[in-house]
Design an enzyme around this catalytic site. Structure first.
Site, PDB file in Angstrom:
ATOM      1  N   ARG A  60      -9.685  -9.142  -1.292  1.00  0.00           N
ATOM      2  CA  ARG A  60      -9.279  -8.395  -0.102  1.00  0.00           C
ATOM      3  C   ARG A  60     -10.529  -7.824   0.563  1.00  0.00           C
ATOM      4  O   ARG A  60     -10.778  -6.618   0.557  1.00  0.00           O
ATOM      5  CB  ARG A  60      -8.303  -7.279  -0.484  1.00  0.00           C
ATOM      6  CG  ARG A  60      -7.113  -7.766  -1.270  1.00  0.00           C
ATOM      7  CD  ARG A  60      -6.193  -6.631  -1.688  1.00  0.00           C
ATOM      8  NE  ARG A  60      -5.287  -6.243  -0.635  1.00  0.00           N
ATOM      9  CZ  ARG A  60      -4.407  -5.240  -0.738  1.00  0.00           C
ATOM     10  NH1 ARG A  60      -4.352  -4.533  -1.842  1.00  0.00           N
ATOM     11  NH2 ARG A  60      -3.612  -4.935   0.251  1.00  0.00           N
ATOM     12  N   ASP A  93       4.787  -8.372   2.516  1.00  0.00           N
ATOM     13  CA  ASP A  93       5.261  -7.216   1.748  1.00  0.00           C
ATOM     14  C   ASP A  93       6.747  -7.314   1.371  1.00  0.00           C
ATOM     15  O   ASP A  93       7.244  -6.477   0.626  1.00  0.00           O
ATOM     16  CB  ASP A  93       5.012  -5.918   2.522  1.00  0.00           C
ATOM     17  CG  ASP A  93       3.582  -5.418   2.390  1.00  0.00           C
ATOM     18  OD1 ASP A  93       2.807  -6.042   1.639  1.00  0.00           O
ATOM     19  OD2 ASP A  93       3.237  -4.410   3.034  1.00  0.00           O
ATOM     20  N   CYS A 114      -3.381  -2.098  -4.742  1.00  0.00           N
ATOM     21  CA  CYS A 114      -2.804  -3.184  -5.538  1.00  0.00           C
ATOM     22  C   CYS A 114      -3.773  -4.341  -5.681  1.00  0.00           C
ATOM     23  O   CYS A 114      -4.505  -4.666  -4.754  1.00  0.00           O
ATOM     24  CB  CYS A 114      -1.509  -3.682  -4.872  1.00  0.00           C
ATOM     25  SG  CYS A 114      -0.213  -2.430  -4.761  1.00  0.00           S
ATOM     26  N   LYS A 169       5.200   3.850   5.488  1.00  0.00           N
ATOM     27  CA  LYS A 169       4.005   4.090   4.690  1.00  0.00           C
ATOM     28  C   LYS A 169       2.774   3.503   5.366  1.00  0.00           C
ATOM     29  O   LYS A 169       1.730   4.156   5.483  1.00  0.00           O
ATOM     30  CB  LYS A 169       4.209   3.487   3.296  1.00  0.00           C
ATOM     31  CG  LYS A 169       2.962   3.501   2.417  1.00  0.00           C
ATOM     32  CD  LYS A 169       2.575   2.094   2.041  1.00  0.00           C
ATOM     33  CE  LYS A 169       1.410   2.109   1.071  1.00  0.00           C
ATOM     34  NZ  LYS A 169       0.646   0.841   1.129  1.00  0.00           N
ATOM     35  N   ASN A 170       2.873   2.258   5.855  1.00  0.00           N
ATOM     36  CA  ASN A 170       1.704   1.588   6.424  1.00  0.00           C
ATOM     37  C   ASN A 170       1.226   2.239   7.717  1.00  0.00           C
ATOM     38  O   ASN A 170       0.050   2.133   8.065  1.00  0.00           O
ATOM     39  CB  ASN A 170       2.011   0.102   6.661  1.00  0.00           C
ATOM     40  CG  ASN A 170       2.097  -0.689   5.367  1.00  0.00           C
ATOM     41  OD1 ASN A 170       1.508  -0.308   4.357  1.00  0.00           O
ATOM     42  ND2 ASN A 170       2.840  -1.780   5.373  1.00  0.00           N
ATOM     43  N   ARG A 176       3.684   4.719  -4.907  1.00  0.00           N
ATOM     44  CA  ARG A 176       2.726   4.713  -3.799  1.00  0.00           C
ATOM     45  C   ARG A 176       3.417   4.452  -2.467  1.00  0.00           C
ATOM     46  O   ARG A 176       2.909   4.844  -1.423  1.00  0.00           O
ATOM     47  CB  ARG A 176       1.644   3.641  -4.019  1.00  0.00           C
ATOM     48  CG  ARG A 176       0.586   3.991  -5.048  1.00  0.00           C
ATOM     49  CD  ARG A 176      -0.526   2.952  -5.052  1.00  0.00           C
ATOM     50  NE  ARG A 176      -0.925   2.648  -3.687  1.00  0.00           N
ATOM     51  CZ  ARG A 176      -0.938   1.427  -3.156  1.00  0.00           C
ATOM     52  NH1 ARG A 176      -0.594   0.386  -3.869  1.00  0.00           N
ATOM     53  NH2 ARG A 176      -1.303   1.254  -1.908  1.00  0.00           N
TER      54      ARG A 176
END
Length: 419
Positions: free
Chosen positions: A122, A306, A117, A22-23, A398
């Site tokens: 951030r 993560d 999230c 995903k990243n 997600r």
């Protein structure tokens, strides 16, 4: 509203095929905006962040053809606007990669502040610093980012903190800049290497990705015509590795790069699990209660933030008292309140959490507070006695493809139910 209903406890056993990362994928898709042509991306995870990314690209003028559930062909020849749809970009964090790509390709972009999230502060100051060093003007007004540059010029950029997002974003902006850009104190995560490999396949000249100094020699243009496969998902693999330990199960994970999993492997062995490394697959099994351990999350190659909540489930069940020090995100411990509802004994204070191990968890209604917390609750549900109902599934969807189906195939009793 949907919920996942998990009935436990279950020992997870069998095989899991790991999806594309995903990243990496959420950065590769905006990177296609730098190409004046067509390319094909394979091994895409079929998750909501990817669907939204594709919609953003289409709004900007890209033509996307789905070849299969995990493969798309993207034609970015005709970009028709420099205004990204605010309603879509505000839905997830990685939408900010559009800024670097569009600055490089079009010289300007208007995009909504990224969402995602809620993990505490951030900021994107390192991104903005990089763009400004390359010659762009960046302003923030009423939740919108405006960035503009006549012509980006290569320069030396020192990252004040190790930031994956800023490293990738500056790399995207620098690919078509005039001259050479050097990113010092760069992040080293596998998906940064994947984005660099993708861009190099399309004609970029990026060297040093995966080290803390990345050198980008600007090129005139990127060509299309190539096919690229997304790297396997290190975090999904780690999630199932820790699920095997938590449930005292036995899982073989296929389509993974075990080199990317070394920090997780080390901690699994430390708590009493077993790991068999086969290069492109990894087997993890555990036949006893985990031992206590101390964890500190760090940028790659350290233990990933993560995977911290998933590790938290293991430590909740461990023999003794464990600690986790979270050095990346301020609010990563929100999930501990949910685990405590299931009978865990966790005390979270600032960047530290203390886990007094219990022999078993009990099913309860719980709420996913973010993407990885949601995955951790699924793992917790498979270990717990009774029924666990997990809400706020939009977070899980997600980043995990067909999570209930993958867990069901390895023995979990899990259903997605509409209320």
């Amino acid at each position: 509203m949907e919920k996942l209903v998990v009935t436990g406890p279950t020992q997870l056993k069998g095989e899991v095929v790991i999806s594309g990362a995903k990243n990496a994928a959420v950065a590769l898709l905006p990177a296609t905006l730098l190409i004046d042509g067509v390319c094909t991306i394979e091994n895409l995870p079929n998750i909501s962040d990817i669907q939204i990314s594709c919609k953003i690209l289409e709004e900007l003028g890209a033509k996307i053809t789905w070849n299969s559930q995990h493969s798309i062909t993207i034609d970015t020849t005709n970009i028709v606007t420099t205004k990204a749809p605010l309603d879509l970009t505000s839905k997830f964090r990685a939408s900010y990669y559009v800024i670097g790509a569009m600055l490089g390709r079009m010289g300007e972009i208007e995009v909504g502040m990224p969402g995602g999230c809620k993990l505490g502060a951030r900021p994107i100051d390192q991104h903005i610093k990089g763009f400004e060093r390359l010659g762009a003007t960046v302003s923030l007004e009423k939740g919108t980012i405006y960035a503009k540059a006549k012509k980006l010029k290569g320069t030396s950029i020192y990252m004040d903190i190790v930031s994956v997002g800023a490293t990738i974003n500056v790399m995207l902006a620098a690919v078509l800049a005039k001259g050479t850009t050097i990113i010092d104190n760069a992040a080293k995560e596998p998906h940064i290497v994947d984005v660099a490999n993708f861009l190099n396949t399309m004609g970029a000249d990026i060297r040093g990705a995966g080290t803390d100094v990345i050198k980008i020699n600007g090129v005139e243009k990127l060509h299309g015509g190539a096919t690229y496969s997304v790297v396997p998902d290190q975090i999904e693999a780690g999630t199932f590795m820790l699920a095997a330990v938590a449930t005292r199960g036995d899982l073989l994970l296929k389509n993974c790069i075990t080199k990317h999993l070394e920090s997780i492997t080390a901690k699994i062995i430390e708590v009493g699990g077993n790991v068999e490394d086969n290069g492109d697959s990894i087997r993890v099994w555990c036949n006893k209660r985990p031992s206590k351990a101390n964890i500190k999350t760090l940028p790659y190659p350290g233990f990933p933030t993560d995977l911290q909540p998933q590790m938290g489930v293991v430590l909740s069940l461990a023999n003794g008292t464990s600690t986790i020090n979270e050095s990346i995100w301020d609010s990563r411990f929100q999930y501990t309140d949910e685990l405590n509802k299931m009978g865990a004994k966790i005390t979270a204070q600032g960047k530290n959490a203390f886990f007094e191990g219990v022999k078993k968890l009990h099913g309860a209604p719980v709420y996913s507070t973010d993407l990885r917390a949601g995955a951790a609750l699924v793992v917790a549900g498979t270990t717990a006695e009774g029924v666990t109902e997990i809400y706020n599934l939009q977070h899980i969807d997600r980043g995990y493809e067909n999570i209930e189906e993958k867990f069901r195939k390895i023995g979990a009793k899990i259903e997605r139910v509409k209320e």
